[in-house]
Design a protein around this motif. Structure first.
Motif, PDB file in Angstrom:
ATOM      1  N   CYS A 194       0.817  -1.217   0.000  1.00  0.00           N
ATOM      2  CA  CYS A 194       0.000   0.000   0.000  1.00  0.00           C
ATOM      3  C   CYS A 194       0.848   1.264   0.000  1.00  0.00           C
ATOM      4  O   CYS A 194       0.495   2.254  -0.664  1.00  0.00           O
ATOM      5  CB  CYS A 194      -0.936  -0.004   1.217  1.00  0.00           C
ATOM      6  SG  CYS A 194      -2.209  -1.283   1.148  1.00  0.00           S
ATOM      7  N   VAL A 248      -7.177   7.625  -6.339  1.00  0.00           N
ATOM      8  CA  VAL A 248      -8.072   7.018  -5.345  1.00  0.00           C
ATOM      9  C   VAL A 248      -8.346   5.553  -5.683  1.00  0.00           C
ATOM     10  O   VAL A 248      -8.212   4.658  -4.829  1.00  0.00           O
ATOM     11  CB  VAL A 248      -9.383   7.816  -5.254  1.00  0.00           C
ATOM     12  CG1 VAL A 248     -10.386   7.089  -4.363  1.00  0.00           C
ATOM     13  CG2 VAL A 248      -9.111   9.218  -4.708  1.00  0.00           C
ATOM     14  N   LEU A 249      -8.722   5.284  -6.925  1.00  0.00           N
ATOM     15  CA  LEU A 249      -9.061   3.911  -7.307  1.00  0.00           C
ATOM     16  C   LEU A 249      -7.838   2.998  -7.281  1.00  0.00           C
ATOM     17  O   LEU A 249      -7.936   1.837  -6.887  1.00  0.00           O
ATOM     18  CB  LEU A 249      -9.695   3.896  -8.693  1.00  0.00           C
ATOM     19  CG  LEU A 249     -11.164   4.306  -8.771  1.00  0.00           C
ATOM     20  CD1 LEU A 249     -11.656   4.248 -10.204  1.00  0.00           C
ATOM     21  CD2 LEU A 249     -12.016   3.407  -7.883  1.00  0.00           C
ATOM     22  N   ASN A 257      -5.221   3.106  -5.370  1.00  0.00           N
ATOM     23  CA  ASN A 257      -4.855   2.729  -4.007  1.00  0.00           C
ATOM     24  C   ASN A 257      -5.906   1.821  -3.371  1.00  0.00           C
ATOM     25  O   ASN A 257      -5.561   0.891  -2.622  1.00  0.00           O
ATOM     26  CB  ASN A 257      -4.646   3.985  -3.153  1.00  0.00           C
ATOM     27  CG  ASN A 257      -3.312   4.661  -3.433  1.00  0.00           C
ATOM     28  OD1 ASN A 257      -2.272   4.239  -2.935  1.00  0.00           O
ATOM     29  ND2 ASN A 257      -3.331   5.703  -4.245  1.00  0.00           N
ATOM     30  N   LEU A 258      -7.186   2.061  -3.647  1.00  0.00           N
ATOM     31  CA  LEU A 258      -8.225   1.179  -3.115  1.00  0.00           C
ATOM     32  C   LEU A 258      -8.116  -0.226  -3.688  1.00  0.00           C
ATOM     33  O   LEU A 258      -8.198  -1.223  -2.958  1.00  0.00           O
ATOM     34  CB  LEU A 258      -9.601   1.766  -3.404  1.00  0.00           C
ATOM     35  CG  LEU A 258     -10.004   3.012  -2.597  1.00  0.00           C
ATOM     36  CD1 LEU A 258     -11.373   3.511  -3.056  1.00  0.00           C
ATOM     37  CD2 LEU A 258     -10.029   2.687  -1.101  1.00  0.00           C
ATOM     38  N   THR A 259      -7.923  -0.313  -5.006  1.00  0.00           N
ATOM     39  CA  THR A 259      -7.844  -1.641  -5.618  1.00  0.00           C
ATOM     40  C   THR A 259      -6.530  -2.341  -5.271  1.00  0.00           C
ATOM     41  O   THR A 259      -6.465  -3.572  -5.252  1.00  0.00           O
ATOM     42  CB  THR A 259      -7.988  -1.529  -7.142  1.00  0.00           C
ATOM     43  OG1 THR A 259      -7.034  -0.577  -7.659  1.00  0.00           O
ATOM     44  CG2 THR A 259      -9.386  -1.077  -7.524  1.00  0.00           C
ATOM     45  N   LEU A 300      -5.198  -2.194  -2.293  1.00  0.00           N
ATOM     46  CA  LEU A 300      -5.519  -2.785  -0.996  1.00  0.00           C
ATOM     47  C   LEU A 300      -6.358  -4.042  -1.155  1.00  0.00           C
ATOM     48  O   LEU A 300      -6.089  -5.085  -0.532  1.00  0.00           O
ATOM     49  CB  LEU A 300      -6.263  -1.757  -0.141  1.00  0.00           C
ATOM     50  CG  LEU A 300      -6.787  -2.231   1.211  1.00  0.00           C
ATOM     51  CD1 LEU A 300      -5.637  -2.686   2.104  1.00  0.00           C
ATOM     52  CD2 LEU A 300      -7.602  -1.129   1.891  1.00  0.00           C
ATOM     53  N   VAL A 301      -7.364  -3.977  -2.026  1.00  0.00           N
ATOM     54  CA  VAL A 301      -8.228  -5.148  -2.245  1.00  0.00           C
ATOM     55  C   VAL A 301      -7.431  -6.300  -2.844  1.00  0.00           C
ATOM     56  O   VAL A 301      -7.579  -7.461  -2.443  1.00  0.00           O
ATOM     57  CB  VAL A 301      -9.410  -4.765  -3.148  1.00  0.00           C
ATOM     58  CG1 VAL A 301     -10.229  -6.005  -3.509  1.00  0.00           C
ATOM     59  CG2 VAL A 301     -10.291  -3.733  -2.466  1.00  0.00           C
TER      60      VAL A 301
END
Length: 307
Positions: A73, A167-168, A170-172, A174-175
């Motif tokens: 991350c 934003v996307l 970093n979110l993806t 993490l997922v």
């Protein structure tokens, strides 16, 4: 950003350079000078969402390479350039030295500095904002920003693309890192090819002329040829030599064609001169024949008078 600023057009003065900032839009962009903000936002969101979802591939690849969730991350938060991140985790997964892997990722990310040189003049952002905007200078934000017809549209495209993608991504990431164990063998999925594939999909429509296609093809050949013998990231930088090579060959070809045209012109003038010389000789011969015939007629008259 509340007031729309259009790039000035050329004055049309013979020999004058086009007005506007370096890297400004060309004639095709001037035709779209009335592009609404909604259309710019739509294009930027399309690119940001499509590419941002590929952060899942990086999260899975990074976790499968042995990096922890925190390390994965932090890479996306601070590095935020997909190709360099994939190069780093790929080198670490292959057992490479961490410093060598970081150096390869660094050289691969240098291209963003050249993007920044172009975008800094095009966007003309306040000095206080530039350090934060520099973090969003990547392939995708550059591809959306450069074709915009006005500075306002360029700023909107850059901001929406950068924000959405950051934003996307970093979110993806993490997922993907959290779900890596559920996928099993990450190498079998080939997820490390997702980011380069997306970049090629963005680049392909921009190659319109034959020169651009030849330059891109030569760059690919150089990168693939140097890939086995040089550290990660260096072949990509050296592939940029394709551009000056193609321009040099084009200059040689134009020079040769110009020289051939000049020789042909000189040959034509020489032939014309030869034809003129032959015409003059023919005139002299005709004059001499006429003079001989005149002398014969004069002698005949003299003979008749003597008789």
């Amino acid at each position: 950003m509340a007031e729309q600023t259009t790039f000035p057009e050329s004055t049309g003065t013979p020999g004058a350079l086009p007005a506007g900032p370096p890297g400004g839009p060309g004639p095709a962009a001037e035709e779209r000078a009335d592009k609404p903000d909604a259309a710019v936002v739509r294009d930027a969101l399309g690119v940001g969402v499509a590419v941002g979802l590929s952060g899942f591939a990086f999260g899975v690849t990074s976790a499968g390479s042995g990096l922890s969730l925190l390390q994965t991350c932090v890479l996306s938060l601070l590095v935020f350039t997909g190709a360099s991140q994939f190069a780093l985790v790929g080198a670490l997964a292959a057992g490479g030295n961490p410093y060598t892997a970081a150096a390869g990722a660094f050289f691969l990310g240098i291209r963003n500095a050249f993007y920044g040189l172009r975008l800094s003049q095009l966007l003309d952002l306040p000095r206080a904002v530039r350090p934060f905007a520099a973090h969003w200078v990547i392939d995708e934000s550059t591809a959306v920003t450069l074709p915009q017809p006005t500075r306002r549209a360029a700023r909107i495209g850059f901001t929406v693309t950068g924000l959405t993608l950051y934003v996307l991504w970093n979110l993806t990431t993490l997922v993907g890192a959290l779900g890596a164990e559920a996928l099993g063998d990450t190498d079998a999925w080939g997820l490390d090819a997702a980011s380069p594939a997306v970049f090629l999909a963005l680049l392909a429509p921009m190659l319109r002329s034959t020169v651009e296609r030849v330059t891109a093809a030569l760059a690919v050949v150089l990168a693939l040829t140097l890939l086995p013998v040089l550290p990660a990231g260096v072949p990509v930088l050296l592939s940029a030599l394709a551009a000056p090579v193609v321009l040099f060959l084009m200059g040689r070809a134009k020079g040769s064609s110009a020289g051939a045209g000049g020789d042909q012109g000189r040959g034509d003038s020489g032939g014309h001169g030869n034809r003129e010389s032959r015409g003059a000789d023919d005139d002299r011969e005709d004059y001499g024949a006429d003079e001989d015939r005149g002398n014969v007629a004069e002698r005949k008259k003299r003979g008749e008078r003597s008789v």
